[in-house]
Design an enzyme around this catalytic site. Structure first.
Site, PDB file in Angstrom:
ATOM      1  N   GLN A   1       0.804  -1.222   0.000  1.00 20.38           N
ATOM      2  CA  GLN A   1       0.000   0.000   0.000  1.00 20.38           C
ATOM      3  C   GLN A   1       0.840   1.276   0.000  1.00 20.38           C
ATOM      4  OE1 GLN A   1      -2.799  -0.288   3.268  1.00 20.38           O
ATOM      5  NE2 GLN A   1      -3.708  -2.164   2.460  1.00 20.38           N
TER       6      GLN A   1
ATOM      7  N   HIS B   1      -1.557   0.746   5.490  1.00 22.44           N
ATOM      8  CA  HIS B   1      -2.223   1.831   6.218  1.00 22.44           C
ATOM      9  C   HIS B   1      -1.346   3.075   6.380  1.00 22.44           C
ATOM     10  CE1 HIS B   1      -5.544  -0.838   8.210  1.00 22.44           C
ATOM     11  NE2 HIS B   1      -5.369  -1.115   6.930  1.00 22.44           N
TER      12      HIS B   1
ATOM     13  N   GLU C   1     -15.945   4.718   7.262  1.00 25.33           N
ATOM     14  CA  GLU C   1     -16.514   5.861   7.977  1.00 25.33           C
ATOM     15  C   GLU C   1     -16.354   7.167   7.224  1.00 25.33           C
ATOM     16  OE1 GLU C   1     -15.716   4.362  12.592  1.00 25.33           O
ATOM     17  OE2 GLU C   1     -14.812   6.232  11.870  1.00 25.33           O
TER      18      GLU C   1
ATOM     19  N   TYR D   1     -11.581   9.804  17.652  1.00 21.84           N
ATOM     20  CA  TYR D   1     -12.560   9.169  16.772  1.00 21.84           C
ATOM     21  C   TYR D   1     -12.679   7.663  16.981  1.00 21.84           C
ATOM     22  CZ  TYR D   1     -13.362  13.725  15.098  1.00 21.84           C
ATOM     23  OH  TYR D   1     -13.738  15.047  15.067  1.00 21.84           O
TER      24      TYR D   1
ATOM     25  N   TYR E   1     -11.184  -8.671   9.987  1.00 19.68           N
ATOM     26  CA  TYR E   1     -11.171  -9.481   8.769  1.00 19.68           C
ATOM     27  C   TYR E   1     -11.377 -10.961   9.090  1.00 19.68           C
ATOM     28  CZ  TYR E   1      -9.369  -5.322   6.434  1.00 19.68           C
ATOM     29  OH  TYR E   1      -9.219  -4.056   5.935  1.00 19.68           O
TER      30      TYR E   1
END
Length: 416
Positions: free
Chosen positions: A122, A189, A285, A295, A306
């Site tokens: 990623q 991430h 979200e 949050y 997962y």
């Protein structure tokens, strides 16, 4: 009679979500079906939304005739778009290249001078943004997965002056103005977008790096993992940041408890930062980020791990932790987000557009103030993962598709 029923259905939704203040479209502008677009089974069907309309908003169709036009092709996983003052685009490619793309779709050679990126999994070259005073200083900012040695990396932000000599372009006076700490041995991430607030400060979304060691630092104010940070354009810290002067807290932190931010934009009326982030199995979200707020991730979350197990203790709410404005279960894989304020599509004014990687289409959300009161799915026949969403200076909605032969597309009114 049908129009009366449609108008009544929308009024009920608006009333449940706190009235009709703000930038909602009127009942005359939309056609609500009364049923949600999302009909798939939720991953966590026993979870209860914190308020009416927090998920599965009714389908609201604006009946706009549009077509999807290909602007450019042959980009390798384009990640972000920033429009130059002359209408050309800066486009990042995940492997580490920055290109200039004309309105006619011509691709420049890669812009030279960018630092090395860690493009595994990623990671890679991520967002790009122009300095608010770009017309005077030619500065651009970009975020990327920065290799940090010994197999570690982190999200970093650099800036430099864009210089063009004929067909060639480069960045000069490059400086890294922010590095996420601590670095991690993870390839996931990096969770990032760059947004300048109305005072000219740079807001940066930062993922929690997925691995448990990083995830558990999302609430830790001594760590920049799972945070939104706010810095000055030169990398220094604004003195009105919420945790400046607090012992043990990183002064750049603006908000905490986020997972993996994939898009962010300022609300055109309030100036607040809105962001979308990936959940696990369920729990994508939409949040409104406020200074000093937490949050919730991973203490509270919608959806499941997962593996199918509960996330943490399976809580979806806790005092002192913020609720998302909206969430999707099952996930859509949101990436790219833009508020629409242009005149090319009058019926879409005040809508929020979100790209979908997993579901491979464009989501239009109808808003009533800070509440989502309708959802529409567009560009469903593109059959491409949507990574980026931007409104161009021409009022068209531009999309970047996430593939090794990625495209820049745009939505324009359908020709009669």
């Amino acid at each position: 009679m049908r129009n009366l029923l449609l108008t009544t259905a929308l009024a009920v939704v608006l009333a449940a979500c706190g009235g009709t203040d703000g930038a909602a479209q009127s009942a005359a502008d939309v056609a609500p079906s009364g049923q949600p677009w999302e009909t798939r089974a939720a991953n966590a069907p026993s979870q209860t939304p914190a308020f009416p309309g927090q998920t599965r908003a009714p389908e609201v169709t604006a009946n706009v005739a549009y077509e999807v036009v290909t602007v450019a092709e042959g980009l390798d996983k384009p990640w972000a778009i920033a429009f130059l003052p002359d209408g050309r685009m800066l486009v990042t490619e995940k492997p580490g290249r920055l290109r200039i793309v004309t309105a006619q779709g011509q691709l420049s050679a890669p812009v030279t001078g960018l630092p090395e990126v860690d493009a595994r999994d990623q990671g890679g070259l991520l967002d790009v943004a122009l300095d608010p005073d770009f017309a005077q200083n030619s500065l651009i900012y970009w975020s990327y997965a920065e290799p940090r040695g010994n197999g570690t990396n982190s999200t970093a932000v650099a800036r430099g002056r864009l210089v063009e000599d004929g067909a060639a372009a480069r960045v000069e006076a490059v400086e890294v103005i922010y590095q996420q700490e601590p670095a991690m041995a993870s390839t996931k991430h990096f969770g990032n977008r760059l947004v300048f607030d109305r005072e000219g400060h740079l807001l940066i979304g930062l993922g929690e790096r997925s691995i448990m060691e990083g995830r558990m630092q999302s609430h830790d104010l001594g760590s920049a993992l799972g945070k939104v940070v706010r810095i000055n354009r030169d990398g220094t810290i604004p003195q009105d940041n919420p945790f400046v002067g607090r012992e043990g807290a990183r002064p750049e932190i603006f908000a905490s408890g986020v997972r993996n931010i994939q898009a962010a934009a300022l609300h055109p009326t309030t100036g607040q930062l809105w962001e979308v982030e990936h959940g696990a199995r369920g729990g994508d979200e939409l949040n409104i980020i406020e200074a000093g707020k937490d949050y919730g991730w991973p203490t509270i979350a919608y959806g499941l791990e997962y593996s199918g197990n509960a996330i943490g203790q399976g809580q979806t709410a806790q005092p002192g932790m913020e609720q998302p404005v909206y969430y999707w279960d099952p996930v859509i894989g949101p990436s790219g987000m833009a508020f629409y304020q242009a005149d090319l599509f009058p019926a879409w004014k005040d809508s929020l557009f979100v790209g979908a990687l997993r579901d491979m289409h464009l989501v239009r959300l109808t808003l009533d103030g800070n509440r989502v009161v309708g959802e529409e799915r567009l560009a469903t026949d593109v059959n491409e993962r949507i990574r980026e969403v931007k409104v161009g200076p021409d009022g068209a909605i531009y999309l970047a598709t996430d593939s090794a032969q990625g495209k820049i597309l745009k939505l324009v009114p359908r020709a009669n």
